[in-house]
Write an enzyme that holds these catalytic residues in place. Structure first.
Site, PDB file in Angstrom:
ATOM      1  CB  SER A 121      28.118  10.192 -32.886  1.00  0.00           C
ATOM      2  OG  SER A 121      26.880  10.024 -33.514  1.00  0.00           O
ATOM      3  CE  LYS A 158      27.072  13.292 -35.408  1.00  0.00           C
ATOM      4  NZ  LYS A 158      26.675  11.970 -35.927  1.00  0.00           N
TER       5      LYS A 158
END
Lengths: 199, 199
Positions: A121, A158
DNA sequence: GAAGCTACAGAACGAACGTTCTGCTGTCAA
DNA sequence: TTGACAGCAGAACGTTCGTTCTGTAGCTTC
């Protein structure tokens, strides 16, 4: 008064053997062990060689006069991108400054954790699956930081962003959605670096 | 016959102080220095504490009976991605296996060089400007390897590929062209890993 | 309230440490 | 062919090492 006060020669093989020993045991051995390591049977000669390595900066002494690795002991060939012309097989710059990758990556050992990255991701940020993330453990972070957050009892790496007053976690991969945590966002730490092995 | 053969207690402060000392000097001090470090004035007690750290795996001995760091001495918190439920502030797995990032990244110290990455021609491979490339220095490589080659007296990091019988260097960035070296391709080494600092 | 244990202190001791000195051998320049 | 010097060997020596043994103060346990 000697014009050419040439430096005493120091055997690079001796240094390599010492570095190998240190690499295995993480300790500088005693003179008698060094003698065996170097194939010498006289401690007097070991003493002489140690003095040379000391003068060259490869060995040093603790305040308690114990032998320890010197500043140049851990230096690796740090090659610079720009190569001087005509270096045969190793365009190595003379400027050694780096000590250990460890020292370079982690500044506060007691507050540093290592997180293995799962998933892709964050590929657009150059963070791949299997990478080892160097994380400074702390409960808060700044917008724009790459953070390791705890979402649904799992670690997620993230970007920390702010969206309409609330914190959100943005991936660096269009295939993944933005995470908008309901309630408190639990931050494990902030990314400080990473290490990757490709072989 | 004691039912609860409880393990002797080992003072975490002692370990921390030792680790700090080691971090500074890269050497395990003698018992008398340790006594000063720990605020103890009896070497006998130092000996006792060392035995406990040894049994716990934090200290070890060389074949020559010199004290050295043990397997767990360098352990950092290696956090796993999957978190067990309900761990308060540090979801740390118990499985410690990693020693040093250095040891993890470089396997043959004498043949390893560090190259600082310039440019963004390999971003799609997760290699960014400023990254420290861990390179195993060797004159040849396999097709598909990421190699550090010497082109026009400069280092270039590229994929090594084969095209119509000749070796070419392919970037991992569409904005850059494939390099087709005329004559011999000089390879400095093969990428074995990388380290990045982001703070 | 005596026994037992832990956490230390202090001293004694032989072994190992690093330093220093002398001596030998090979090489190289004068 | 003779110094001069570098590279080692070997032994002597005072120091420091880690071990071990004895002792003691504080705490717990029954």
């Amino acid at each position: 008064m000697a014009l050419n006060a040439q430096k005493p020669q120091l055997d690079p093989q001796y240094l390599e053997k010492l570095q190998d020993y240190y690499s295995e045991h993480k300790v500088i051995p005693s003179y008698s062990v060094l003698a065996g390591l170097w194939g010498i049977s006289a401690k007097s000669w070991v003493s002489e060689c140690v003095k040379r390595f000391e003068e060259a900066g490869y060995l040093d002494w603790t305040p308690d006069r114990q032998l320890k690795p010197g500043a140049r002991f851990f230096e690796r060939k740090l090659a610079d991108s720009t190569v001087q012309a005509g270096l045969p097989n190793g365009a190595i710059s003379d400027g050694y400054d780096l000590i250990t990758i460890d020292d370079w990556l982690v500044k506060i050992p007691s507050k540093t954790a290592l997180v293995r990255v799962k998933g892709d991701s964050m590929v657009d940020a150059g963070i791949h699956e299997g990478d080892l993330l160097v994380v400074e453990v702390q409960p808060n972070a700044n917008v724009g930081d790459i953070v390791v957050a705890i979402v649904d009892n799992e670690f997620t790496v993230k970007y920390l962003e702010r969206e309409r007053g609330a914190f959100v976690l943005k991936p660096a991969n269009k295939a993944y959605p933005v995470i908008r945590p309901r309630g408190r966002l639990e931050i494990f730490g902030v990314m400080a670096g990473l290490a990757r092995r490709t072989r």
